[in-house]
Every structure is written in structure tokens, then in C-alpha cells.
Write a protein that holds these residues in place. Sequence first.
Motif, PDB file in Angstrom:
ATOM      1  N   ASP A   1      56.525  22.297 -13.531  1.00  0.00           N
ATOM      2  CA  ASP A   1      56.514  23.742 -13.279  1.00  0.00           C
ATOM      3  C   ASP A   1      57.720  24.422 -13.909  1.00  0.00           C
ATOM      4  OD1 ASP A   1      54.169  23.513 -11.843  1.00  0.00           O
ATOM      5  OD2 ASP A   1      55.186  23.286  -9.907  1.00  0.00           O
ATOM      6  N   ALA A   2      58.897  23.762 -13.859  1.00  0.00           N
ATOM      7  CA  ALA A   2      60.105  24.344 -14.444  1.00  0.00           C
ATOM      8  C   ALA A   2      59.957  24.515 -15.948  1.00  0.00           C
ATOM      9  CB  ALA A   2      61.323  23.478 -14.126  1.00  0.00           C
ATOM     10  N   VAL A   3      59.338  23.548 -16.585  1.00  0.00           N
ATOM     11  CA  VAL A   3      59.128  23.631 -18.029  1.00  0.00           C
ATOM     12  C   VAL A   3      58.187  24.780 -18.366  1.00  0.00           C
ATOM     13  CG1 VAL A   3      58.068  22.427 -19.995  1.00  0.00           C
ATOM     14  CG2 VAL A   3      59.643  21.212 -18.491  1.00  0.00           C
ATOM     15  N   ARG A   4      57.108  24.902 -17.631  1.00  0.00           N
ATOM     16  CA  ARG A   4      56.159  25.999 -17.866  1.00  0.00           C
ATOM     17  C   ARG A   4      56.820  27.351 -17.627  1.00  0.00           C
ATOM     18  NH1 ARG A   4      51.199  24.861 -20.429  1.00  0.00           N
ATOM     19  NH2 ARG A   4      50.470  22.803 -19.764  1.00  0.00           N
ATOM     20  N   GLN A   5      57.612  27.457 -16.554  1.00  0.00           N
ATOM     21  CA  GLN A   5      58.288  28.719 -16.254  1.00  0.00           C
ATOM     22  C   GLN A   5      59.299  29.089 -17.325  1.00  0.00           C
ATOM     23  OE1 GLN A   5      59.924  28.035 -12.356  1.00  0.00           O
ATOM     24  NE2 GLN A   5      57.895  27.945 -11.374  1.00  0.00           N
ATOM     25  N   ALA A   6      59.839  28.073 -18.004  1.00  0.00           N
ATOM     26  CA  ALA A   6      60.801  28.332 -19.074  1.00  0.00           C
ATOM     27  C   ALA A   6      60.099  28.710 -20.380  1.00  0.00           C
ATOM     28  CB  ALA A   6      61.681  27.108 -19.288  1.00  0.00           C
ATOM     29  N   GLY A   7      58.768  28.792 -20.351  1.00  0.00           N
ATOM     30  CA  GLY A   7      58.025  29.147 -21.558  1.00  0.00           C
ATOM     31  C   GLY A   7      57.838  27.997 -22.518  1.00  0.00           C
ATOM     32  N   ARG A   8      58.045  26.769 -22.028  1.00  0.00           N
ATOM     33  CA  ARG A   8      57.873  25.593 -22.869  1.00  0.00           C
ATOM     34  C   ARG A   8      56.647  24.810 -22.427  1.00  0.00           C
ATOM     35  NH1 ARG A   8      62.568  24.962 -25.926  1.00  0.00           N
ATOM     36  NH2 ARG A   8      61.185  23.705 -27.223  1.00  0.00           N
ATOM     37  N   LEU A   9      56.265  23.826 -23.240  1.00  0.00           N
ATOM     38  CA  LEU A   9      55.125  22.968 -22.940  1.00  0.00           C
ATOM     39  C   LEU A   9      55.636  21.545 -22.722  1.00  0.00           C
ATOM     40  CD1 LEU A   9      52.796  24.372 -25.734  1.00  0.00           C
ATOM     41  CD2 LEU A   9      52.638  24.848 -23.288  1.00  0.00           C
ATOM     42  N   PRO A  10      54.999  20.793 -21.828  1.00  0.00           N
ATOM     43  CA  PRO A  10      55.523  19.456 -21.500  1.00  0.00           C
ATOM     44  C   PRO A  10      55.700  18.554 -22.716  1.00  0.00           C
ATOM     45  CG  PRO A  10      53.832  20.100 -19.926  1.00  0.00           C
ATOM     46  CD  PRO A  10      53.823  21.137 -21.003  1.00  0.00           C
ATOM     47  N   TRP A  11      54.803  18.647 -23.695  1.00  0.00           N
ATOM     48  CA  TRP A  11      54.909  17.754 -24.853  1.00  0.00           C
ATOM     49  C   TRP A  11      56.035  18.163 -25.793  1.00  0.00           C
ATOM     50  CZ3 TRP A  11      50.464  19.698 -22.828  1.00  0.00           C
ATOM     51  CH2 TRP A  11      50.052  20.944 -23.299  1.00  0.00           C
TER      52      TRP A  11
END
Length: 550
Positions: free
Chosen positions: A88-98
Motif C-alpha cells: 500500500d505504501a508503494v502504491r500511495q507513493a505513486g510507484r508500482l511494486p515491480w
Amino acid sequence: MHSWTDTLRFAFQPVINLSTGGVAGLEILARPETGDVLAEARRDPELDGRLALLAVRAAAHKETLLPLHVNVFAGTLADLGGLTPLHDAVRQAGRLPWEVTIDVGPPFTHVPQPALLEAVSGLRGQGFRISADGVGDGDIPLRLLTDMAPDLVKLDASLLARPTAVRAMRTLCDGLGALLCVEGVETELQCAAALSAGAQLAQGDLFAPPSRLPAVDVYVPPRSPDTAPNPRSGPSIREFVRPAALLPATASAGQVRALLTGSPEVSGVLLVDRTGVPVRSVHRSRFLLSMSGPYGHALYAERPAAKLGDPPRTVGIDATAWEVLDVVAVGGRSRTSDDVAVVDHHGRCVGVVRLADLVRSLAESRVEEAAGLNPLTRLPGSDAITGEVDRCIADGRAFALSWLDVDHFKQVNDGAGFAAGDELIRSVGRALQRAASGSTRVGHIGGDDFLVLADPEELDPLAASVLDALWSASGRPVTLSLATVICAPGSVTDHRQAAGWLAPLKKTAKSLHGASWVLGHAGLPGHEVRRGSGAAPTRAEWAAAEPGTG
């Protein structure tokens, strides 16, 4: 009362692609101003998990588009069952897990391996990439390393003093489908050693030290000819992967425009679905041209950017540079400058390659190869063949190294003339090239001496094609001598040792009469005479057989 987070800062150190010289990612390093929060995090999984979340948020504040490397202790993953809030933190930062690699670091001792492997599997299922950190100076068991099947293995620079170990790790990485990175590179000699041992990535103070702002300029030493990629087998595409600029497939044209105008180094944007699979490719120049036309912004800004994109060109992570050129060659000329998306075995984008990087590397390797060609036969010299021998040894492959020459070649020159001698050498070279099949490499190391590197099963037809031929120079009959040493995996450590086993076989072959072939095995006594018999003729006997003499 101040929290420890009030004095915690983060630094960024680039991970360098040794083939392209570009930045492949940024490792985020915690830098507390007081106390030793890392020592506490090693004992406290909850604290270590919080550090990972703060690292992602710190990178978001720097507005970097580069892939991120986030450090986590192995014990933290095993204890927490993964990092559930990280997604969730990655998504909120505007990034994608990969776009995020989890650097799993030591200590591994006493960490329950089933729990760690389950956590790693969960992170990989969410799309995160996995790196095994501190290998070589840490305590990760080899079995655990292979069970983790990481996307990246980070070696400690101290192993560069043991190049055999680094080459062996490169072989393991190739088997796992992982990239090899060397950490802590501080000198140009270490950088050259990393390249020659097969590392694709590196990081350290030589390129750029950790800094509060993501590095814009990095120093990469010029690549020497000795470390040029092998043009025959084709360099792996892994060596040229650059970070990709990714946006969701639903992104508007306005969002793509904002990314491109704010990042002049980005040549294109890939639109990906929720699983990371590329669905459209947006080329920078063509897109901005459409947006800058009459009413372009008004027409397209709020519309899906996919309408201004093209079907993506993709290659698998295991492709070679030559295969990428084949992909680029298909289609209209207007797309030759498009980035090619590199996808993993799940179809997810792991980066892009640029045509310019491939062309430059392949052109440099061709120049180096041409410089090493023998001017008489246009065959590569000894360096090319011995380099291939070392690659076979590093890859753990069996191979046969053969030496071939013309018997009594000085008498050929004395009796038939230099022109006839040169033509004979050219003819032998052409015959060897015609007989070469599969991975066989033929080299001309000077005079009448040739080296042949082949798979053991390719020996018999090759030997027959050159030894059974009726050779002559200006009507004078000529015979050839062939010596072969078969090297099983582990029987030799480098090309010099292979040549050492070949030398006495060559001497034996020259002592035999007629077309001869002597074969031996590295590490084993004795040899087999496959062609030739008795003692070789003396110079007087050879001269007596010449037309018009005796």
C-alpha cells in the motif's frame, strides 16, 4: 520528546549497469543522526518494517523515477510473514511494486527458512523483485540462496580478489535467472575485475557515494577491449536493461505529458496493466508532437494516453542483443527509435532497452574483433579463442581444444615459395571454417598454427574433413597434424592450464608419420593416437618425396 524518526535521514546510492553506464536503480540507505537505529532494527522486526516504509516515502519526496532498492533483514520477513503494509505504501507513493527490489540481508543464521521463503514468495506474488544481499561476506546458505531464486544477487567486493568464486556465482545466477551485482566497488581495478568476472551491475563510491539527493551524474570507467561482450554468442539483453518509465494503462494524456516534460531523459512511457504487463508504448517525440499541434492539448489532455500509443515491442529477459535487433527490424521505420520493453517470465515489465545502446556495444565488439583478425585468413587470433575457453570453464561446460598445423611448413615455403605457402594456409583456414558447426570456433594464431574450440561430439566430422583431404603446395604433397585435449567440467581452471595439457599432445602428433591426430583428456595420463603411425619423416626424407628431387 523527540522521536527517533525526527533525526532519521535517508541517502541514495545508485546501482550502475556496467554495460550501458547508466543508473539501473537507487538503493535507499537509512542514515540516523543519533543512535544506531540499524542495530535496533536488527533486533526489532517491527522497527525494521517501519524503516522500509519510511524509505519508500523518502524516495517519493525526491520524485525520482528510478527503480528502488529497499533493505530488509531476513529475520524481519520471517517474523512478520512479509511486509503487508509495504504494498500500500508503494502504491500511495505513486510507484508500482515491480519498480521496487527488496534487498534481503543477513544475518540468516537462526532465521526459520520455511517462514522466510513463504514471505519471499508472498512479496514476489505482489510484484516485488527480490535481491539476496551481502552474499560472500554474509551467512546465507547456498541451498537457501537457490530456494529463494532471487532476481538479483549482491556480492561483497572482497570476493573480487577471488575471481573464480565470482565467475561461479555468475554461473549460478544464470541458472537462477538472476543478475549479478558487486557492492562496495571503490577502484577502477575492482570495476574491471567485476566486469571480467561477469558481473552485470555494481555500486560503490567509485561511481557515486551515498547522498541526500539521488545522483544525476555518475562516473563509470571506460570499458577496456578485454571486457567486450562476445559477439558470436550474443550479449545477454540483461546487460542493457534501463529503468522504464511506467504509468497505469488508464493514465491520461495529460499525465504522460507531465511525466515527459518533467523528465527530459525519458525517451518513452510504457502503459501497463495492474499486473505490470505492457499494453501500450508512448514514444516521446511522436506523443509531444501530437500534443503540441493545433488544439492538441485541448483535444487529448483528458483522453486516455493509450489512444496516442502503439502496441509495445517486447522481448523476454533471456533474449540476446541480436534478438532485440530482430524485433526492431520488424515493422515500419518510424518505430526504429522506440524503446523495447523487457519482460520477465510472467510478462511483467522489468525495464527497457534502447537501440542506441545495442548498436554501440555491438559495433565496439565488432571493431575489437576485426582488430584481432589474422590478416592472411581473416580468422580471430588466440585471444578470442582463449577468451571463449575461459567462458566455457566459467559456465562449467565440457569442451575440446585442438591445435592444428602443417607438417614441415618451412620446407613448403622453401620449396614452393611464400605465395604457395600463404595460399595453403588460407585453404586450411577455409576448410576449418566450412567444417565448423554449432558453437565451434576457429582461430589462426600465426604462421601455420590454428586453434579450434568445439564440443567434444563435434570432433570426429571436423577432424575427418581436414585430415582426409589431399593437401598440396605447388604439386608437393602436404600433411597436417592435429592434437586435441578434452576438458571435462572442473578439470582445468583457465585457458593456460588447458594449453599446458595440449602442448605434449602436439609434440606427440608431430612425431608421427603422415596425417596425424592425438587425443588426450585434461587431468588424466596417457593419450590416444587416432591418426598417424611410426616416426615422422626426417627433413631429408620429406625433401626426397618432392617432385623433381631424388
